[in-house]
Scaffold this motif. Structure first.
Motif, PDB file in Angstrom:
ATOM      1  N   ASP A 226       0.522  -1.299   0.197  1.00  0.00           N
ATOM      2  CA  ASP A 226      -0.166   0.265  -0.048  1.00  0.00           C
ATOM      3  C   ASP A 226       0.604   1.414  -0.207  1.00  0.00           C
ATOM      4  N   PHE A 227       0.722   2.048  -0.336  1.00  0.00           N
ATOM      5  CA  PHE A 227       1.468   3.247  -0.929  1.00  0.00           C
ATOM      6  C   PHE A 227       0.173   4.442  -0.050  1.00  0.00           C
ATOM      7  N   GLU A 228       0.677   5.902  -0.031  1.00  0.00           N
ATOM      8  CA  GLU A 228      -0.402   6.798   0.445  1.00  0.00           C
ATOM      9  C   GLU A 228       0.870   7.977   0.063  1.00  0.00           C
ATOM     10  N   ASN A 229      -0.263   9.258  -0.595  1.00  0.00           N
ATOM     11  CA  ASN A 229       0.665  10.460  -1.300  1.00  0.00           C
ATOM     12  C   ASN A 229      -0.487  11.546  -0.508  1.00  0.00           C
ATOM     13  N   PRO A 230       0.227  11.808   0.215  1.00  0.00           N
ATOM     14  CA  PRO A 230      -0.452  12.948   0.954  1.00  0.00           C
ATOM     15  C   PRO A 230      -0.113  14.210   0.618  1.00  0.00           C
TER      16      PRO A 230
ATOM     17  N   CYS B  81      -3.292  11.341  -6.842  1.00  0.00           N
ATOM     18  CA  CYS B  81      -3.601   9.786  -6.649  1.00  0.00           C
ATOM     19  C   CYS B  81      -3.154   9.702  -5.269  1.00  0.00           C
ATOM     20  N   LYS B  82      -4.484  10.114  -3.772  1.00  0.00           N
ATOM     21  CA  LYS B  82      -3.685   9.942  -3.001  1.00  0.00           C
ATOM     22  C   LYS B  82      -3.634   8.832  -2.031  1.00  0.00           C
ATOM     23  N   SER B  83      -3.591   7.802  -3.210  1.00  0.00           N
ATOM     24  CA  SER B  83      -3.285   5.780  -2.441  1.00  0.00           C
ATOM     25  C   SER B  83      -3.375   5.754  -3.532  1.00  0.00           C
TER      26      SER B  83
ATOM     27  N   LYS C  61      -3.861   0.924  -2.903  1.00  0.00           N
ATOM     28  CA  LYS C  61      -3.559  -0.353  -2.389  1.00  0.00           C
ATOM     29  C   LYS C  61      -2.565  -1.077  -3.420  1.00  0.00           C
ATOM     30  N   LYS C  62      -1.737  -2.518  -2.886  1.00  0.00           N
ATOM     31  CA  LYS C  62      -1.001  -2.900  -2.666  1.00  0.00           C
ATOM     32  C   LYS C  62      -1.361  -4.214  -4.407  1.00  0.00           C
TER      33      LYS C  62
END
Length: 395
Positions: free
Chosen positions: A330-334, A377-379, A381-382
């Motif tokens: 998973d990756f978050e883009n804040p 793109c905010k996040s 998922k794997k």
């Protein structure tokens, strides 16, 4: 005002004017160069009927027993005429006579003096490479605008071509700014660092097949900055400047470019790393002012400078290859910005590496790709697909 990554690339493409000049170079030096004309095959490949295996060439008959009437080694001229039921001992790559219509592997026969017994019935055409099977004489083999990889160079050598015509490469100069920078070999004083960005850029240009015209290091003052940029513009098609493009009290690059009449196309891109990126033009020449942090410098060079070079040299493919890969976690883009993340391909997934800070070059040394995350793109998922930019390898 910041612009998007996509808009920045569109601006570069819009302002890129193809270099029309071409030159004839030795085929041995052609790796990474772009063809300026189609290559029509001067001969067929292969140029003769050829055995694919070590074994026996046959003129297929009714019996499983064949009389061996001779041998053809690789490099020999095939002059023998086979009658049905006759065979020749042959080796991989050897020329075959027109009367041979099958080759059997040596493992599939039993030799008895001057005869062989076949274990299986042969099929006509098996293990034979026919004339022109790869390409026929007179047909287009490579296309104008193709960038030559090792296999393409091999094709050119197979044609016996000593020289080819390619587009001239742009002349590129590199400028590095900063009072804190010292050359390798000089003892470091407090507050100083060894200058590495110039070699990072020179090496990335070498990966593109471009030899750098000049590398200039300047201190943080307006006159020296102007002089360095003017010198580079006088001798180069593209000028790459590392550092000095932000808004600090000692960032003089923007002022120097304005004073020299460089037209600003854009300054600042909604991305991380590399937000301060500048692109400008003057008299059919191009200027990139790149962020001073090494990882940001290299990211911008791969994404934007490569795109310009491809556009002006007539390359059919502009920019590095982009493919879709599933992300490993998973990756978050804040950040609200587009991200270029150092990454590594692992099997069927792409893994985001640690140490994404724009000053950290070590993680770049371990990366073989950049994962592009759009600004909206905010996040992720794997397992979801992400745009993966494949970085060049080798020279």
């Amino acid at each position: 005002m910041m612009i998007s990554v996509e808009t920045a690339l569109e601006c570069i493409h819009k302002h890129a004017t193809r270099l029309q000049a071409s030159e004839v170079i030795a085929t041995n030096d052609a790796l990474g160069r772009t063809l300026s004309q189609d290559i029509m095959a001067p001969l067929s490949l292969p140029p003769f009927k050829q055995s694919i295996m070590d074994g026996y060439a046959l003129c297929v008959g009714q019996s499983q027993t064949y009389k061996v009437i001779g041998e053809i080694k690789t490099g020999d001229t095939a002059t023998q005429v086979l009658q049905p039921g006759e065979a020749l001992r042959v080796f991989t790559g050897a020329q075959l006579p027109d009367t041979a219509n099958a080759v059997v592997m040596q493992e599939h026969v039993t030799a008895n003096g001057n005869t062989i017994d076949l274990k299986d019935s042969p099929k006509e055409g098996q293990h034979i490479r026919n004339i022109g099977e790869q390409i026929a004489e007179g047909t287009r083999s490579l296309t104008k605008g193709e960038t030559l990889n090792p296999s393409a160079v091999g094709v050119l050598k197979s044609f016996g071509l000593k020289t080819i015509s390619v587009y001239k490469q742009p002349k590129v100069s590199v400028i590095v700014t900063g009072n804190e920078l010292v050359s390798v070999g000089t003892p470091l004083q407090p507050g100083q660092i060894y200058e590495s960005n110039s070699q990072v850029m020179v090496s990335a240009l070498q990966q593109k097949g471009i030899a750098t015209e000049a590398v200039i290091t300047v201190k943080d003052n307006l006159k020296d900055t102007e002089d360095a940029i003017k010198q580079a513009l006088d001798t180069s098609d593209i000028v790459l400047i590392s550092g000095g493009i932000s808004v600090g009290d000692y960032d003089f690059v923007g002022t120097a470019l304005h004073n020299l009449g460089v037209h600003q196309v854009f300054h600042k891109v909604l991305q991380k790393p590399g937000k301060p990126l500048y692109f400008g033009t003057t008299d059919s020449k191009y200027v990139f002012a790149l962020p001073g942090n090494p990882a940001a410098t290299l990211t911008c060079l791969y994404v934007y400078v490569y795109a310009l070079i491809d556009s002006i040299t007539g390359n059919q493919t502009v920019g590095l290859t982009r493919i879709q890969f599933p992300i490993s976690e998973d990756f978050e883009n804040p950040f609200g910005r587009a991200l270029f993340l150092k990454a590594k391909l692992k099997g069927a997934e792409v893994e985001i590496l640690n140490q994404q800070n724009s000053a950290m070059l070590l993680s770049f040394a371990r990366a073989d790709a950049l994962v592009y995350i759009p600004s909206d793109c905010k996040s992720v998922k794997k397992g979801h697909l992400v745009t993966t930019v494949l970085m060049p390898s080798g020279v």
